[in-house]
Write a protein that holds these residues in place. Structure first.
Motif, PDB file in Angstrom:
ATOM      1  N   ARG A  90      10.855  -4.658  11.293  1.00 10.03           N
ATOM      2  CA  ARG A  90      10.414  -3.130  11.165  1.00 10.03           C
ATOM      3  C   ARG A  90       8.894  -3.250  11.755  1.00 10.03           C
ATOM      4  N   HIS A  91       8.333  -4.227  11.851  1.00 12.13           N
ATOM      5  CA  HIS A  91       6.732  -4.261  12.200  1.00 12.13           C
ATOM      6  C   HIS A  91       6.775  -4.318  13.629  1.00 12.13           C
ATOM      7  N   ASP A  92       7.695  -4.668  14.050  1.00  6.85           N
ATOM      8  CA  ASP A  92       7.746  -4.979  15.712  1.00  6.85           C
ATOM      9  C   ASP A  92       8.358  -3.932  16.343  1.00  6.85           C
ATOM     10  N   PRO A  93       7.776  -2.920  17.014  1.00  3.94           N
ATOM     11  CA  PRO A  93       8.341  -1.909  17.507  1.00  3.94           C
ATOM     12  C   PRO A  93       9.400  -1.983  18.968  1.00  3.94           C
ATOM     13  N   ASN A  94       9.245  -3.096  19.073  1.00 11.02           N
ATOM     14  CA  ASN A  94      10.307  -3.523  20.350  1.00 11.02           C
ATOM     15  C   ASN A  94      11.557  -3.977  19.668  1.00 11.02           C
ATOM     16  N   LEU A  95      11.696  -4.359  18.693  1.00 10.57           N
ATOM     17  CA  LEU A  95      12.897  -4.809  17.917  1.00 10.57           C
ATOM     18  C   LEU A  95      13.570  -3.774  17.321  1.00 10.57           C
ATOM     19  N   ILE A  96      13.007  -2.785  16.550  1.00  9.53           N
ATOM     20  CA  ILE A  96      13.695  -1.657  15.796  1.00  9.53           C
ATOM     21  C   ILE A  96      13.137  -0.430  16.466  1.00  9.53           C
ATOM     22  N   GLU A  97      14.171   0.596  16.371  1.00 10.65           N
ATOM     23  CA  GLU A  97      13.998   1.747  16.961  1.00 10.65           C
ATOM     24  C   GLU A  97      13.861   2.587  15.831  1.00 10.65           C
TER      25      GLU A  97
END
Length: 302
Positions: free
Chosen positions: A208-215
């Motif tokens: 969840r700290h990676d905005p490219n993985l989680i919307e």
């Protein structure tokens, strides 16, 4: 065994179907009707031919049953000097027609995009080892073109592959994989790797700290076409809605390779009966068909 309770057919490594089962006890050379020996599927006259074939292509007692010998022979074929004490294998005559069954390839490794389009493939004679995966990664995305490497790469053994890359000094910047790529593990394997600190730190596909993985979705808004869950998951959704909390949705499909495996499953029985050259050609054709179908179904972005 057939439905009428007839003779047994060896479906695992037998050479003939039920209609040609009487030839199972004959010599494997085409046209030879002499009974085979007890310890090999060849007659006494063709014993040396079978030994020669078995040393190169056999399933059980070949030199390929010893991995160290196989890797050494591969290095010699690539141009490395042969030692005086190493025997040179006799050349095999490809014109010999026979009914012997060669060894099978253990793993077909395929790199696919998030939408499922195949990019490249290779074959591993044994299990899917980390060093073999690393060689496949470096062949598909060489270090000479780091701009072509993917930003995210999902591998079943991602954490172990990272350890192998670090051991071989291929992981860290400026030329390592971590300079361009985040190695992840797909969700199903990540749940079983939860006790691995390296995997938890670097390989979480739902980070969840990676905005490219989680919307991040606003409260009470769910992903299109997503069915409402049941049980514990449903209670979790209800709790977030009651607290007016945001929900999270994966931005990428980390199961594309598993979906490709399911699509290839009907072809597996056919592939096990092919010669190496035919197998390579057939695999290229069906992967190209898969890519063309997916590209045809893709909706272009506005």
């Amino acid at each position: 065994m057939d439905d009428c309770g007839g003779p047994l057919v060896n479906y695992r490594d037998g050479r003939f179907c039920l209609a040609h089962l009487p030839f199972e006890d004959k010599c494997g050379i085409k046209g030879c009707v002499t009974d085979a020996l007890v310890d090999m599927p060849a007659c006494e006259a063709h014993r040396h031919v079978y030994r020669q074939w078995e040393a190169r292509f056999g399933r059980d007692r070949s030199l390929f049953s010893n991995r160290r010998q196989m890797y050494r022979q591969r290095a010699i074929d690539a141009g490395e000097e042969r030692m005086e004490w190493e025997p040179a294998p006799a050349a095999w005559d490809p014109s010999v027609q026979h009914y012997w069954q060669a060894r099978h390839i253990k793993v077909v490794e395929i790199a696919v995009t998030a939408c499922g389009i195949p990019l490249s493939h290779t074959k591993f004679p044994f299990a899917e080892g980390e060093q073999s995966i690393v060689r496949f990664m470096n062949d598909t995305w060489p270090a000479t073109s780091p701009e072509n490497r993917p930003t995210y790469l999902a591998i079943d053994k991602g954490c172990k592959v990272m350890q192998t890359l670090g051991h071989e000094q291929l992981l860290f910047p400026p030329d390592g994989w971590m300079a361009t790529t985040n190695i992840k593990v797909d969700t199903w394997h990540y749940n079983s790797h939860a006790i691995d600190e390296l995997c938890v730190t670097w390989c979480n596909p739902n980070d969840r700290h990676d905005p490219n993985l989680i919307e991040v979705l606003p409260p009470q808004i769910h992903a299109p076409g997503r069915a409402r869950a049941r049980g514990l998951r449903a209670r979790g959704h209800a709790r977030r809605e009651a607290l007016n909390e945001n929900t999270f949705h994966r931005s990428f499909n980390f199961e594309a390779s598993e979906q490709l495996n399911a699509w290839l499953e009907p072809f597996s029985a056919t592939c096990t009966k092919m010669k190496p050259d035919n197998h390579d050609l057939f695999l290229c054709i069906i992967l190209q068909i898969r890519a063309e179908r997916l590209q045809k179904d893709c909706v272009p972005l506005a």
